[in-house]
Structure formats: structure tokens, C-alpha cells
Write a protein that holds these residues in place. Structure first.
Motif, PDB file in Angstrom:
ATOM      1  N   SER A  26       0.831  -1.198   0.000  1.00 24.29           N
ATOM      2  CA  SER A  26       0.000   0.000   0.000  1.00 24.29           C
ATOM      3  C   SER A  26       0.868   1.250   0.000  1.00 24.29           C
ATOM      4  O   SER A  26       0.546   2.241  -0.653  1.00 24.29           O
ATOM      5  CB  SER A  26      -0.947  -0.007   1.212  1.00 24.29           C
ATOM      6  OG  SER A  26      -0.221   0.091   2.420  1.00 24.29           O
ATOM      7  N   ASP A  29       2.496   1.480  -3.466  1.00 24.68           N
ATOM      8  CA  ASP A  29       1.478   1.890  -4.433  1.00 24.68           C
ATOM      9  C   ASP A  29       1.235   3.398  -4.356  1.00 24.68           C
ATOM     10  O   ASP A  29       1.148   4.081  -5.387  1.00 24.68           O
ATOM     11  CB  ASP A  29       0.175   1.127  -4.173  1.00 24.68           C
ATOM     12  CG  ASP A  29      -0.894   1.439  -5.205  1.00 24.68           C
ATOM     13  OD1 ASP A  29      -0.597   1.369  -6.410  1.00 24.68           O
ATOM     14  OD2 ASP A  29      -2.027   1.753  -4.813  1.00 24.68           O
ATOM     15  N   LEU A  30       1.139   3.931  -3.132  1.00 26.84           N
ATOM     16  CA  LEU A  30       0.926   5.366  -2.969  1.00 26.84           C
ATOM     17  C   LEU A  30       2.132   6.151  -3.482  1.00 26.84           C
ATOM     18  O   LEU A  30       1.970   7.161  -4.180  1.00 26.84           O
ATOM     19  CB  LEU A  30       0.666   5.709  -1.506  1.00 26.84           C
ATOM     20  CG  LEU A  30       0.464   7.201  -1.202  1.00 26.84           C
ATOM     21  CD1 LEU A  30      -0.711   7.768  -1.992  1.00 26.84           C
ATOM     22  CD2 LEU A  30       0.260   7.426   0.285  1.00 26.84           C
ATOM     23  N   ASN A  31       3.331   5.702  -3.144  1.00 26.23           N
ATOM     24  CA  ASN A  31       4.539   6.369  -3.633  1.00 26.23           C
ATOM     25  C   ASN A  31       4.556   6.434  -5.156  1.00 26.23           C
ATOM     26  O   ASN A  31       4.872   7.472  -5.750  1.00 26.23           O
ATOM     27  CB  ASN A  31       5.785   5.639  -3.141  1.00 26.23           C
ATOM     28  CG  ASN A  31       6.103   5.924  -1.693  1.00 26.23           C
ATOM     29  OD1 ASN A  31       5.670   6.923  -1.143  1.00 26.23           O
ATOM     30  ND2 ASN A  31       6.848   5.031  -1.062  1.00 26.23           N
ATOM     31  N   LYS A  33       1.975   6.190  -7.287  1.00 25.04           N
ATOM     32  CA  LYS A  33       0.918   7.056  -7.809  1.00 25.04           C
ATOM     33  C   LYS A  33       1.297   8.531  -7.698  1.00 25.04           C
ATOM     34  O   LYS A  33       1.079   9.312  -8.630  1.00 25.04           O
ATOM     35  CB  LYS A  33      -0.391   6.795  -7.059  1.00 25.04           C
ATOM     36  CG  LYS A  33      -1.071   5.488  -7.438  1.00 25.04           C
ATOM     37  CD  LYS A  33      -2.347   5.272  -6.623  1.00 25.04           C
ATOM     38  CE  LYS A  33      -3.041   3.981  -7.034  1.00 25.04           C
ATOM     39  NZ  LYS A  33      -4.245   3.714  -6.216  1.00 25.04           N
ATOM     40  N   ILE A  34       1.871   8.908  -6.556  1.00 28.31           N
ATOM     41  CA  ILE A  34       2.236  10.309  -6.347  1.00 28.31           C
ATOM     42  C   ILE A  34       3.354  10.728  -7.291  1.00 28.31           C
ATOM     43  O   ILE A  34       3.285  11.778  -7.941  1.00 28.31           O
ATOM     44  CB  ILE A  34       2.649  10.550  -4.878  1.00 28.31           C
ATOM     45  CG1 ILE A  34       1.419  10.462  -3.962  1.00 28.31           C
ATOM     46  CG2 ILE A  34       3.335  11.908  -4.712  1.00 28.31           C
ATOM     47  CD1 ILE A  34       1.741  10.576  -2.484  1.00 28.31           C
ATOM     48  N   VAL A  62      -6.263   9.129  -2.865  1.00 29.69           N
ATOM     49  CA  VAL A  62      -5.285   8.035  -2.785  1.00 29.69           C
ATOM     50  C   VAL A  62      -4.524   8.026  -1.466  1.00 29.69           C
ATOM     51  O   VAL A  62      -3.851   7.051  -1.135  1.00 29.69           O
ATOM     52  CB  VAL A  62      -4.287   8.123  -3.961  1.00 29.69           C
ATOM     53  CG1 VAL A  62      -5.005   7.975  -5.290  1.00 29.69           C
ATOM     54  CG2 VAL A  62      -3.503   9.435  -3.932  1.00 29.69           C
ATOM     55  N   GLY A  63      -4.626   9.114  -0.706  1.00 27.20           N
ATOM     56  CA  GLY A  63      -3.914   9.191   0.553  1.00 27.20           C
ATOM     57  C   GLY A  63      -4.274  10.476   1.278  1.00 27.20           C
ATOM     58  O   GLY A  63      -5.180  11.204   0.863  1.00 27.20           O
ATOM     59  N   THR A  81      -0.960   6.583   3.762  1.00 28.40           N
ATOM     60  CA  THR A  81      -1.846   5.772   2.940  1.00 28.40           C
ATOM     61  C   THR A  81      -3.251   5.823   3.535  1.00 28.40           C
ATOM     62  O   THR A  81      -3.449   6.323   4.650  1.00 28.40           O
ATOM     63  CB  THR A  81      -1.374   4.313   2.898  1.00 28.40           C
ATOM     64  OG1 THR A  81      -1.440   3.775   4.241  1.00 28.40           O
ATOM     65  CG2 THR A  81       0.056   4.208   2.394  1.00 28.40           C
ATOM     66  N   THR A  87       4.269   7.216   4.757  1.00 27.07           N
ATOM     67  CA  THR A  87       5.229   6.946   3.698  1.00 27.07           C
ATOM     68  C   THR A  87       6.285   8.031   3.569  1.00 27.07           C
ATOM     69  O   THR A  87       7.361   7.809   3.039  1.00 27.07           O
ATOM     70  CB  THR A  87       4.515   6.777   2.341  1.00 27.07           C
ATOM     71  OG1 THR A  87       5.486   6.570   1.321  1.00 27.07           O
ATOM     72  CG2 THR A  87       3.710   8.013   1.974  1.00 27.07           C
ATOM     73  N   LYS A 193       6.417  14.284  -3.661  1.00 29.07           N
ATOM     74  CA  LYS A 193       6.105  14.205  -2.224  1.00 29.07           C
ATOM     75  C   LYS A 193       6.643  15.423  -1.489  1.00 29.07           C
ATOM     76  O   LYS A 193       5.972  15.982  -0.613  1.00 29.07           O
ATOM     77  CB  LYS A 193       6.665  12.905  -1.631  1.00 29.07           C
ATOM     78  CG  LYS A 193       5.933  11.647  -2.079  1.00 29.07           C
ATOM     79  CD  LYS A 193       6.312  10.444  -1.261  1.00 29.07           C
ATOM     80  CE  LYS A 193       7.725   9.994  -1.524  1.00 29.07           C
ATOM     81  NZ  LYS A 193       7.894   9.441  -2.900  1.00 29.07           N
TER      82      LYS A 193
END
Length: 213
Positions: A26, A29-31, A33-34, A62-63, A81, A87, A193
């Protein structure tokens, strides 16, 4: 009996391993997507008592980006997340404890390892400015509010060569205030980020300055 005990232990270990893998996935996945997104919205959560934004990509949450800008031991911001795993984070220094008049903080990864820093440039005439540093302490960029836009807040993040890599515009006319962040060009040193956190810091400073007027 011994076989049953061994079976129970093996089952528990497998559950721990599976859960850890899901949590790691998770975060990864977030990393992904960003960092692959060219446009992100930070939509403020209206009913939160602290700093709180939803991270929205192509209409999907997404977060979250949450924090506390009034902590006595240094302000904090965290990218999380949807299952509340951190993250990426930024920990600002408490100015009164560090005997400093300038804002500053450090970026940390998911393992709480310091991977960069941000520090305010002193004695700016028209607008505050931050310098951005990598984990070795080398300057890799800067950020500031564009003073030539009065209708809404415009923020720019530039690389060490002076080229704009991110642009943020605050939309205050929506029910929930939103910072629209656009990637202008790729930068390995100033990631998306970092941009999300810096834009949230910039907006918090603007809000505080307006409250103080």
C-alpha cells in the motif's frame, strides 16, 4: 500435540508475513501514484481540528496529508496511505528551542531516515523563501510565493538552476479549499512528495499571516 502447536505457529507467522506485505504494497502503491502524477489536488478536510488534506489524483482520493503546525516541539506533516501508514514526513524545528528566527525542517522517508531538509531564507523583502537541500546538505532547489498574483495564492518550486519544477495555486472558492499542484518538469532532487509538503507549509504560513493581520 506438538504438530498442532507447530501448525498454529506456522499459521501465525504466515499471517504476519502476509499483513506486512499488504502494508508495504500500500505504501509502494501510494509512492508510485504520487511520483508518476503530473497533477495533484490537496483538498482540505473542512471538519478537522488540525492540518488535514486529502491527496486526490484524477478524482480519486489516494492518501492523506496531515499534521500539526502548532506543536511546541516542532511542527509535523505526514503523507499517509488510506490505511494510515506513513510513507513520507517532514519535521520542522521548534524555533524557540533552536534559538533561530528562521523556519526549518527535515524530510524523512518511511523508515524515519533523514533524506533532505528545508530552510527559510532570512530577511526577504516581499515574500518568504525556502531553500531545499538533499540528504548530503547540498542545495537542490527553492520555493516561494509568487507576489505578482493577488487574487489567489500562487507557489513556485524551482530546481537549483532556477527552472520551475512545480507550481501550486490555491482555490479558495470551493467548499473545501484546494491547492492544485502541477508538475512543470521532472526533477530527481525535488520529488512530488516534497512538493506536496512544501505547498502545505506555504499555505499554512499564508493562513497564519492573514490571521495575524
Amino acid at each position: 500435540m506438538i504438530k498442532k502447536i507447530i501448525l498454529v505457529i506456522a499459521t501465525l507467522l504466515s499471517i504476519v508475513i502476509i499483513n506486512h506485505k499488504v502494508n508495504a504494497d500500500s505504501i509502494d502503491d501510494l509512492n508510485s501514484k504520487i511520483e508518476h502524477a503530473n497533477k495533484i489536488e490537496l483538498e482540505q478536510n473542512f471538519f478537522s481540528f488540525s492540518t488535514s488534506y486529502n491527496i486526490i489524483i484524477k478524482g480519486d482520493v489516494v492518501g492523506t496529508l496531515t499534521g500539526d503546525f502548532y506543536h511546541p516541539f516542532g511542527d509535523t506533516l505526514k503523507i499517509k496511505t488510506l490505511d494510515d501508514k506513513t510513507t513520507y514526513s517532514e519535521k520542522q524545528q521548534s524555533r524557540w528551542m533552536n534559538m533561530s528566527i528562521n523556519r526549518g525542517g527535515v524530510f524523512k522517508d518511511r523508515n524515519n531516515k533523514q533524506i533532505g531538509a528545508i530552510k527559510e531564507v532570512p530577511f526577504q523583502l516581499f515574500s518568504h523563501q525556502f531553500n531545499i537541500y538533499n540528504e548530503k546538505g547540498n542545495k537542490v532547489g527553492s520555493s516561494y510565493k509568487d507576489p505578482f498574483h493577488l487574487a489567489s495564492n500562487h507557489y513556485l518550486i524551482k530546481n537549483k538552476s532556477g527552472g520551475t519544477v512545480f507550481k501550486g495555486v490555491t482555490d479558495s472558492f470551493r467548499i473545501n479549499k484546494t491547492i492544485n499542484i502541477k508538475r512543470i518538469k521532472k526533477s530527481k532532487d525535488v520529488t512530488m512528495k516534497k512538493a506536496l509538503i512544501i505547498m502545505a507549509i506555504e499555505e499554512a504560513i499564508e493562513e497564519k499571516d492573514k490571521d495575524d493581520d
